[in-house]
Design an enzyme around this catalytic site. Structure first.
Site, PDB file in Angstrom:
ATOM      1  N   THR A 172       0.836  -1.216  -0.091  1.00  0.00           N
ATOM      2  CA  THR A 172      -0.124   0.026   0.145  1.00  0.00           C
ATOM      3  C   THR A 172       0.777   1.427   0.206  1.00  0.00           C
ATOM      4  O   THR A 172       1.891   1.214   0.237  1.00  0.00           O
ATOM      5  CB  THR A 172      -1.014   0.263   1.183  1.00  0.00           C
ATOM      6  OG1 THR A 172      -0.037   0.271   2.500  1.00  0.00           O
ATOM      7  CG2 THR A 172      -1.575  -1.384   1.311  1.00  0.00           C
TER       8      THR A 172
ATOM      9  N   SER B 239       1.126  -3.582   4.267  1.00  0.00           N
ATOM     10  CA  SER B 239       1.390  -2.198   4.230  1.00  0.00           C
ATOM     11  C   SER B 239       2.586  -1.516   3.793  1.00  0.00           C
ATOM     12  O   SER B 239       3.728  -2.279   3.975  1.00  0.00           O
ATOM     13  CB  SER B 239       1.057  -1.742   5.650  1.00  0.00           C
ATOM     14  OG  SER B 239       2.004  -2.093   6.653  1.00  0.00           O
ATOM     15  N   ASP B 240       2.907  -0.162   3.442  1.00  0.00           N
ATOM     16  CA  ASP B 240       4.074   0.375   3.439  1.00  0.00           C
ATOM     17  C   ASP B 240       4.455   0.568   4.998  1.00  0.00           C
ATOM     18  O   ASP B 240       3.830   0.378   5.891  1.00  0.00           O
ATOM     19  CB  ASP B 240       4.171   1.588   2.657  1.00  0.00           C
ATOM     20  CG  ASP B 240       5.631   2.144   2.062  1.00  0.00           C
ATOM     21  OD1 ASP B 240       6.501   1.433   2.558  1.00  0.00           O
ATOM     22  OD2 ASP B 240       5.439   3.147   1.255  1.00  0.00           O
ATOM     23  N   ALA B 241       5.926   0.712   5.395  1.00  0.00           N
ATOM     24  CA  ALA B 241       6.289   0.894   6.720  1.00  0.00           C
ATOM     25  C   ALA B 241       5.463   1.865   7.411  1.00  0.00           C
ATOM     26  O   ALA B 241       5.155   3.080   7.081  1.00  0.00           O
ATOM     27  CB  ALA B 241       7.791   1.360   6.835  1.00  0.00           C
ATOM     28  N   LEU B 242       5.043   1.224   8.669  1.00  0.00           N
ATOM     29  CA  LEU B 242       3.986   2.061   9.622  1.00  0.00           C
ATOM     30  C   LEU B 242       4.897   2.826  10.668  1.00  0.00           C
ATOM     31  O   LEU B 242       4.464   3.463  11.276  1.00  0.00           O
ATOM     32  CB  LEU B 242       3.191   1.011  10.208  1.00  0.00           C
ATOM     33  CG  LEU B 242       2.136   0.255   9.447  1.00  0.00           C
ATOM     34  CD1 LEU B 242       1.611  -0.859  10.387  1.00  0.00           C
ATOM     35  CD2 LEU B 242       1.236   1.121   8.948  1.00  0.00           C
TER      36      LEU B 242
END
Length: 543
Positions: free
Chosen positions: A229, A278-281
């Protein structure tokens, strides 16, 4: 063993851990080349679904394999071990450099792209790394985009799509999982989500014809194993607001937290059945607005299967704090039948992906021989002669070459590479010595100018170009990274595009050396005998 049987033996806590990939970049302020005892104990207690590695973990190539073996040791379920090895300017391992996506788009030969991805894949597989967060399938349609640029194959949806297919095919040959990114599209943004939320203010129909087109085609042809994402907001697709507790106000919903984007659009309309990560949270777009617990909950509700870097564990205090975070997340999930179902269905997807890849034997039958030499040849094929009034040059001992840039890192690279190919060039920083340069230009027979990621006109560089035109002096402007520099300069006699050079990495503010394309360009300029040696196609929209 059947994945349903594996799933049935996992508690909900164990399933939830399968949905997490943490990073181990540092521990107690030291780079992690091998697992400290505290991290080993921590990972034995919490059996995560995967680990993401960074340059800090893989600087010492002779230790990568051991680190991976440590991570996998005693795992009941094989872990995903991934990193970002896109090629070009985004590369973690100091192994075989490859030209990068936009250079591959310029070559525009899908066989070459597949071969390059295969080279990358086999190198990763040799270390035991089974997941590559690549390829980028963003269509770089905005010249002001600060984060995608040459990481994109092109500004054209069809070029991006066919090269993404080829890149995935190359990784599959080496039995490495690919991950397309950044959904629903990060190519038409003007901010970097490492720092803040980015906006794509387009309706779904418009995005289907551009940003979403590669995803639709790749899903249709069953080419996507994993999809990442983007922390962008698309208010015309999802106009709901989330309360950002860290800034105490309502904000637009990031795609990573958007049920409308990840479930209704991606799952239901585009019919995607693979893993969503997810991209890095821990990126600024998220951590500046939400707590780690909030981010994890919102992502799971939206439809994310794997939480990438949901909680930083870089010291002993972090290890203790993780327990509170995880217990709070588990408690929240247990209170919701919807989230319990979400965790189970996501875990099933992750297990299925692992079974699809990890039960295969890695065959090296199609491995490219002498990969380093092959990549050098390919790098030259990507060097684009955009316009020309001076090449080819014939440089001999009587000629004097001057190289001008406003970046000392580039000038250092130029000096080193020029010397390595048997030539010499004086170098000057035109920001510091403009008056001196204007006086000295007449003492040189040939001039090389270098630009780097311009976002507005460069009046000093333009003065130099105008002066060289006036003197009818042979010169070449080498655009070292994003080709859009030419939009901010006028009357350039000769322009060469190389699509990537050494730079500072935005995730750790450290120097990332990348000399492959510059060396290829300088060899063509100094030694080239024919214009036919240059590429003449630019995949970026420069109108």
């Amino acid at each position: 063993m059947n994945v349903d049987n594996i799933l049935s033996k996992l508690s909900l806590k164990e399933q939830l851990l399968q949905l997490m990939m943490i990073d181990i970049r540092y521990f107690e302020a030291k780079k992690v080349y091998q697992l400290p005892l505290d991290l080993m104990d921590f990972m034995a207690k919490y059996e995560f679904g995967g680990i993401i590695l960074f340059a800090e973990n893989v600087e010492q190539k002779n230790k990568i394999k051991y680190l991976v073996e440590q991570i996998q040791k005693n795992s009941k379920i094989t872990k995903l071990i991934g990193l970002d090895e896109e090629g070009g300017i985004v590369s973690r391992i100091n192994g075989i450099s490859t030209p990068g996506n936009m250079a591959l788009g310029a070559i525009n030969d899908v066989n070459v792209t597949q071969n390059i991805a295969q080279i990358i894949g086999y190198e990763l597989a040799d270390y035991g790394i089974n997941l590559n967060f690549a390829p980028v399938v963003d269509i770089n349609s905005n010249p002001l985009n600060p984060i995608i640029g040459v990481r994109s194959f092109a500004g054209d949806k069809n070029i991006v799509t066919k090269h993404a297919q080829a890149f995935i095919a190359g990784l599959r040959q080496s039995n490495v999982i690919s991950c397309v990114k950044h959904f629903p599209g990060h190519g038409d943004t003007v901010t970097d989500t490492h720092y803040t939320l980015s906006i794509v203010d387009k309706n779904e129909c418009t995005m289907m014809d551009n940003e979403l087109f590669p995803y639709y085609e790749l899903i249709k042809s069953n080419m996507i194993d994993m999809l990442m994402t983007a922390h962008i907001v698309a208010p015309q697709i999802d106009n709901n607001k989330l309360f950002a507790t860290k800034i105490n106000q309502l904000i637009d919903t990031p795609a990573t937290f958007s049920y409308s984007i990840l479930t209704r659009l991606l799952r239901d309309k585009l019919a995607y059945t693979g893993v969503i990560i997810s991209d890095a949270l821990d990126m600024g777009a998220i951590v500046n607005n939400f707590t780690q617990l909030e981010a994890s909950i919102y992502a799971l509700i939206a439809g994310v299967d794997i939480l990438l870097m949901p909680f930083r564990v870089w010291n002993k205090n972090d290890l203790r704090a993780f327990n509170q975070y995880f217990e709070s997340l588990y408690t929240y999930v247990m209170q919701s039948d919807f989230l319990k179902q979400r965790v189970t269905e996501s875990c099933l997807r992750v297990l299925q992906l692992k079974q699809n890849y990890f039960n295969k034997c890695n065959q090296n039958n199609n491995k490219i021989n002498d990969a380093a030499n092959y990549v050098d040849l390919i790098a030259k094929r990507g060097i684009t002669l955009l316009n020309n009034n001076t090449l080819p040059w014939v440089i001999n001992s009587e000629h004097k070459v001057l190289s001008l840039a406003n970046n000392n890192l580039i000038l250092d690279e130029v000096q080193n590479i020029t010397s390595s190919i048997g030539y010499t060039s004086d170098v000057l920083n035109y920001m510091c010595e403009l008056d001196d340069i204007m006086m000295k230009i007449n003492h040189y027979t040939h001039i090389l100018l270098y630009s780097y990621n311009l976002t507005k006109p460069d009046p000093i560089l333009q003065q130099i170009i105008d002066k060289l035109n006036q003197l009818n002096k042979p010169y070449v402007l080498i655009v070292t990274c994003n080709p859009y520099d030419v939009l901010y300069l006028n009357n350039i006699a000769t322009t060469v595009l190389i699509y990537g050079i050494s730079r500072f990495e935005q995730t750790n503010y450290q120097l990332k050396r990348f000399s492959l394309n510059l060396k290829a360009a300088l060899e063509l300029i100094y030694k080239g005998k024919s214009l036919a040696e240059f590429n003449n196609f630019c995949p970026a929209n420069l109108k």
